[in-house]
Design a protein around this motif. Structure first.
Motif, mmCIF file in Angstrom:
data_model
loop_
_atom_site.group_PDB
_atom_site.id
_atom_site.type_symbol
_atom_site.label_atom_id
_atom_site.label_comp_id
_atom_site.label_asym_id
_atom_site.label_seq_id
_atom_site.Cartn_x
_atom_site.Cartn_y
_atom_site.Cartn_z
ATOM 1 N N VAL A 1 8.384 4.894 -2.616
ATOM 2 C CA VAL A 1 8.213 6.201 -2.851
ATOM 3 C C VAL A 1 8.240 7.022 -1.626
ATOM 4 N N GLN A 2 7.492 6.458 -0.916
ATOM 5 C CA GLN A 2 7.053 7.073 0.580
ATOM 6 C C GLN A 2 8.354 7.462 1.174
ATOM 7 N N GLY A 3 9.140 6.375 1.287
ATOM 8 C CA GLY A 3 10.562 6.593 1.739
ATOM 9 C C GLY A 3 11.346 7.524 1.149
ATOM 10 N N LEU A 4 11.146 7.617 -0.159
ATOM 11 C CA LEU A 4 12.096 8.436 -1.012
ATOM 12 C C LEU A 4 11.696 10.155 -0.458
ATOM 13 N N CYS A 5 10.344 10.174 -0.432
ATOM 14 C CA CYS A 5 9.919 11.800 -0.208
ATOM 15 C C CYS A 5 10.209 12.123 0.996
ATOM 16 N N GLN A 6 10.221 11.044 1.972
ATOM 17 C CA GLN A 6 10.596 11.450 3.440
ATOM 18 C C GLN A 6 12.175 11.888 3.472
ATOM 19 N N GLU A 7 13.141 11.137 2.685
ATOM 20 C CA GLU A 7 14.421 11.607 2.749
ATOM 21 C C GLU A 7 14.652 12.839 2.123
ATOM 22 N N ALA A 8 13.627 13.076 0.880
ATOM 23 C CA ALA A 8 14.065 14.173 0.041
ATOM 24 C C ALA A 8 13.282 15.488 0.530
ATOM 25 N N GLY A 9 12.154 15.319 1.498
ATOM 26 C CA GLY A 9 11.842 16.363 2.128
ATOM 27 C C GLY A 9 10.408 17.130 1.359
ATOM 28 N N ILE A 10 9.715 16.195 0.799
ATOM 29 C CA ILE A 10 8.598 16.751 0.253
ATOM 30 C C ILE A 10 7.416 15.843 0.704
ATOM 31 N N ILE A 11 6.137 16.251 0.512
ATOM 32 C CA ILE A 11 4.935 15.560 0.692
ATOM 33 C C ILE A 11 4.605 14.458 -0.152
ATOM 34 N N PHE A 12 4.412 13.116 0.154
ATOM 35 C CA PHE A 12 3.929 12.091 -0.507
ATOM 36 C C PHE A 12 2.350 11.848 -0.440
ATOM 37 N N MET A 13 1.596 12.135 -1.130
ATOM 38 C CA MET A 13 0.197 11.628 -1.140
ATOM 39 C C MET A 13 -0.055 10.423 -1.869
ATOM 40 N N ALA A 14 -0.186 9.169 -1.130
ATOM 41 C CA ALA A 14 -0.252 8.092 -1.637
ATOM 42 C C ALA A 14 -1.624 7.928 -2.701
ATOM 43 N N GLY A 15 -1.466 6.935 -3.668
ATOM 44 C CA GLY A 15 -2.689 6.916 -4.480
ATOM 45 C C GLY A 15 -3.585 5.542 -4.136
ATOM 46 N N LEU A 16 -3.383 4.538 -4.920
ATOM 47 C CA LEU A 16 -4.073 3.407 -4.603
ATOM 48 C C LEU A 16 -2.952 2.536 -4.156
ATOM 49 N N THR A 17 -3.176 2.303 -2.615
ATOM 50 C CA THR A 17 -2.179 1.378 -2.069
ATOM 51 C C THR A 17 -2.898 0.735 -0.862
ATOM 52 N N HIS A 18 -3.127 -0.405 -0.586
ATOM 53 C CA HIS A 18 -4.087 -0.960 0.292
ATOM 54 C C HIS A 18 -3.466 -1.607 1.488
ATOM 55 N N SER A 19 -2.055 -2.093 1.280
ATOM 56 C CA SER A 19 -1.358 -2.734 2.369
ATOM 57 C C SER A 19 -1.527 -1.884 3.626
ATOM 58 N N ASN A 20 -1.284 -2.708 4.563
ATOM 59 C CA ASN A 20 -1.572 -2.180 6.137
ATOM 60 C C ASN A 20 -0.193 -1.450 6.255
ATOM 61 N N ASP A 21 0.927 -1.870 5.658
ATOM 62 C CA ASP A 21 2.017 -1.415 6.206
ATOM 63 C C ASP A 21 2.350 -0.064 5.624
#
Lengths: 358, 450
Positions: free
Chosen positions: B144-164
């Motif tokens: 979803v972060q990748g999609l928001c980057q392409e779409a030009g809006i802010i992504f505020m991540a929820g529960l995500t714990h991967s270093n990536d």
């Protein structure tokens, strides 16, 4: 050697579940000629019978204890189960503790009723339709049942512990002369294996030694002739559907302490159980049971990294793509074996010519 | 809001992106007059909450939704204001954001990357949301972060714990408040070494996807630095429910610690089965066998019942903390929903407030202005102590909690206890750390879309 025994044991309890589900599937396919994709959902409903009974036994009244505080600093609401206040903490507590075994009795009428309603209310109308239609309608039904369960019980697995007496594990190794703690197996899984044996035996005995069973077997072989003899085979087949539902339900009830039930567990078992039926031979009850145990044990071995390590060593393929393939074997082994068996024995392990063939 | 908030740097960035935007086709066909994607024009502004409403993490998603709804209430000036009363920034006045009332729409990620992208896309294109918030699972967050980057809006991540998420897959438009696997390792390892000794042999069972891999790598590195050995690491398919055949080999492996890099239903099942196989009663190498669950959640602990007793893990936040921010949030959440919030609810609530506050400070909904307001932002009063949103990788740095399953829980929410609050300094790392993509990892540049 100890590791081999442990993996066989491991495979046997999973195999028990496959065998019980596949047995019901074969019964339904053999009698009614319906491919029932909702059969996994019946297994799941069985497990949720155990959850429901645990909830019913746990029904509590609430008293406020002003000496303790809850997370917002209000007086703590203490819940006491009705059973404990009626029968005292000892007997009441014991009844709650034994909710899973007691759920066997609770689930049989429920499962037979669910099976009966399913057959009379929906599946009956699809007997004359193509198999594809039957698959679609029963698959849809499975999704509906799954969502109903999720709406009522949530999506997370629900702990349904076995009675205190069956918690912990049995040291098999000592019995066989190995070091202590080398082969440890949980009591409840042993119970499950024994229970599956009893149910399978009971179903076979019922079909083999009762008049009802004889008629059903005759109907499976040649439905038309049995009908011409003036026997109402449809009614008997409906009852068989109820029995198949009860078998799946019982398998689910007893499985609840092994794997906390969630709404999705039926689907997890369903696909594999179909493979089991096909490998065993369509319409063959002993084939379904044998294939269930066989594939359970195979799957167990395939997910053991030590064994996969041996294979890699034996084939000298360390560090290559083949090694990666072997490491991922646990996810495909059942299908791989199914392909091999069907190529060599197209009717499955115990399928006979003329049975379930046009 | 009297001072001008357009900075030279922001201005240049925007014009560069506007130029690039003209030359590049975007996935949007909105009004060409807008300066950025979904610029709000009326008296309201829409947030998009993309959480798992079906699938294995649905309960987690439900708790996130509760928290996000509460955050919107507080931003709009309803309820008791919750953490807005304790938040160090006072840019939000309880009258919406920049005078616009906040509304929200929700999407269902189903904990599947493609479904999550589809629902985010639909919220952006059909509902016109200015930001996407929430989610559970790193696979979903990265997608979803990748999609928001392409779409030009802010992504505020929820529960995500991967270093990536803020490592090799970091994006200029994406921000993570939740902690990560590296931090879990850094916080847990000393506590484990202290409790179980430095001569331990660990066996890892790891969920086979981005989060599991990075968590395993982090825990292994942190515990080996303490002197532990790693006997084996076995990857388990995410869809597994029966772990017995993975657990059986542990018995004879010579390991005396089992590390379960599992989450949600996976963790409930693997932990329960490990206990059933008598692992916790076993003595190996003259030591008591122990189990560790590096990432805990309250919902999982409740699901695993008495099996979590005495098991160590880590968390981003817990409702039992005693600071003013936590108490304010637990009070408003508890009074509205009758239960304490989970740590995924907390991170989604805080992320919603942080976004709204950044908009208010930037004086604009333009994602590039918002990103700039969030970068390097230091704040307090949100339950984790002084916190920094690091500019280089958009990761929050704050204290981490080491938890332990409670031995004698007094009620259904009382499953975990806080063992230690690990100070922020101990879990910090360089933005170009090898576990986070090294020198190759880059945020790229902010995209305002339109």
């Amino acid at each position: 050697m100890d590791a081999v025994i442990l993996q066989i044991l491991n495979g046997l309890d999973k195999g028990s579940a496959y065998a019980l589900i596949a047995l019901g599937l074969t019964l339904i396919f053999g009698t009614l000629g319906v491919v029932n994709f909702a059969h996994g959902a019946l297994f799941m409903i069985g497990a949720f019978c155990a959850v429901t009974l645990q909830r019913i036994f746990g029904l509590s009244f609430v008293t406020e204890d002003p000496t303790q505080k809850d997370f917002l600093g209000r007086p703590l609401k203490v819940e006491t189960p009705y059973l404990e206040s009626w029968f005292g903490p000892d007997l009441g507590g014991a009844i709650i503790d034994w909710s899973v075994p007691l759920a066997i009795l609770f689930s049989i009428p429920i499962m037979i009723a669910v099976g009966y309603i399913m057959e009379r209310g929906l599946i009956k109308h699809f007997y004359k339709r193509a198999h594809a239609d039957q698959i679609l309608v029963t698959f849809g039904l499975a999704i509906v049942l799954q969502e109903i369960v999720k709406a009522n019980f949530g999506a997370n697995p629900i702990q349904t512990p076995a009675p205190e007496a069956f918690r912990g594990s049995f040291d098999f190794g000592v019995l066989l002369g190995f070091d202590p703690n080398a082969i440890i197996y949980p009591y409840w899984r042993l119970v499950y294996f024994g229970f599956a044996g009893v149910i399978i035996g009971a179903v076979f005995a019922f079909l083999q030694f009762t008049t009802f069973g004889m008629v059903v077997r005759a109907g499976m072989a040649d439905r038309e002739t049995v009908g011409l003899l003036g026997i109402n085979i449809d009614k008997r087949f409906t009852i068989m559907f109820g029995i198949a539902a009860a078998v799946a339900g019982l398998a689910g009830v007893m499985y609840a302490p092994i794997n906390s039930p969630n709404y999705h567990m039926g689907m997890d078992f369903l696909v594999l159980s179909f493979v089991v039926v096909v490998v065993g031979g369509m319409g063959s009850l002993p084939g379904a049971v044998a294939a269930g145990f066989l594939l359970g044990v195979l799957e167990s071995f395939a997910s053991n990294s030590t064994f996969k390590g041996y294979i890699v060593e034996f084939l000298h393929v360390g560090g290559t793509f083949t090694e990666k393939m072997i490491q991922g074997l646990d996810q495909i082994v059942i299908y791989l074996v199914a392909i091999i068996i069907l190529l060599t024995r197209p009717r499955g392990l115990m399928g006979r010519k003329g049975v379930m063939e046009e | 809001m009297t001072k001008s908030l357009i900075t030279r740097r922001g201005m240049m960035k925007n014009s560069a992106i506007a130029g690039a935007g003209l030359a590049m086709p975007t996935i949007f066909t909105g009004s060409s007059a807008a300066a950025f994607t979904n610029e709000p024009t009326g008296s309201t502004v829409k947030f998009g909450f993309n959480v798992p409403q079906t699938g294995p993490y649905a309960d987690e998603g439900l708790d996130e939704l509760r928290a996000q709804e509460l955050a919107v209430e507080h931003i709009n000036g309803m309820g008791d204001g919750g953490m807005l009363n304790t938040f160090s920034s006072k840019a939000l006045g309880g009258n919406g954001v920049l005078g616009k009332k906040v509304e929200f729409v929700t999407g269902d990620t189903q904990t599947k990357s493609d479904a999550a992208r589809a629902s985010a896309k639909s919220m952006i294109e059909k509902d016109g949301v200015v930001m996407i918030n929430g989610g559970s699972s790193s696979g979903v967050a990265v997608a979803v972060q990748g999609l928001c980057q392409e779409a030009g809006i802010i992504f505020m991540a929820g529960l995500t714990h991967s270093n990536d998420t803020t490592g090799k897959d970091r994006k200029a438009n994406g921000f993570r408040h939740f902690f990560n696997a590296y931090m879990s390792g850094a916080a847990l390892a000393p506590v484990l070494a202290n409790a179980y000794g430095k001569e331990r042999r660990a066996y890892h069972l790891t969920a086979d996807y981005t989060w599991g891999w990075t968590q395993q790598e982090s825990i292994q590195a942190a515990t080996e630095a303490m002197g532990w050995q790693t006997v084996n690491n076995v990857l388990t398919p995410l869809a597994s429910t029966d772990f017995s055949s993975y657990i059986a080999p542990v018995l004879n492996s010579g390991a005396d610690v089992l590390v379960l890099n599992h989450y949600g239903g996976n963790m409930i099942n693997s932990l329960t089965q490990a206990v059933q196989f008598g692992l916790r009663d076993k003595m190996v190498n003259g030591k008591q066998f122990e189990i560790v669950v590096p990432l805990y959640s309250e919902l999982m602990a409740a699901g695993a019942g008495s099996n979590v007793e005495g098991v160590y893990g880590s968390m981003n936040w817990n409702w039992q903390l005693q600071d003013a921010g936590t108490q304010a949030f637990v009070k408003s959440f508890g009074e509205k929903y009758g239960r304490p919030p989970s740590n995924s609810a907390h991170t989604c609530y805080v992320q919603t407030l942080l976004y709204a506050d950044a908009v208010a400070r930037a004086g604009s909904f333009n994602p590039c202005a918002v990103a700039e307001a969030l970068e390097g932002f230091e704040f307090d009063g949100m339950g984790n102590g002084p916190t920094l949103y690091r500019a280089e990788d958009h990761q929050c740095f704050k204290d981490v909690l080491v938890m332990k399953g409670k031995e004698n829980p007094s009620n259904q929410y009382d499953t975990l206890e806080i063992v230690e609050t690990t100070p922020r300094a101990q879990v910090e790392y360089a933005a170009n750390h090898p576990m986070f993509g090294g020198d190759d990892a880059s945020l790229g540049s902010c995209n305002a879309g339109a």
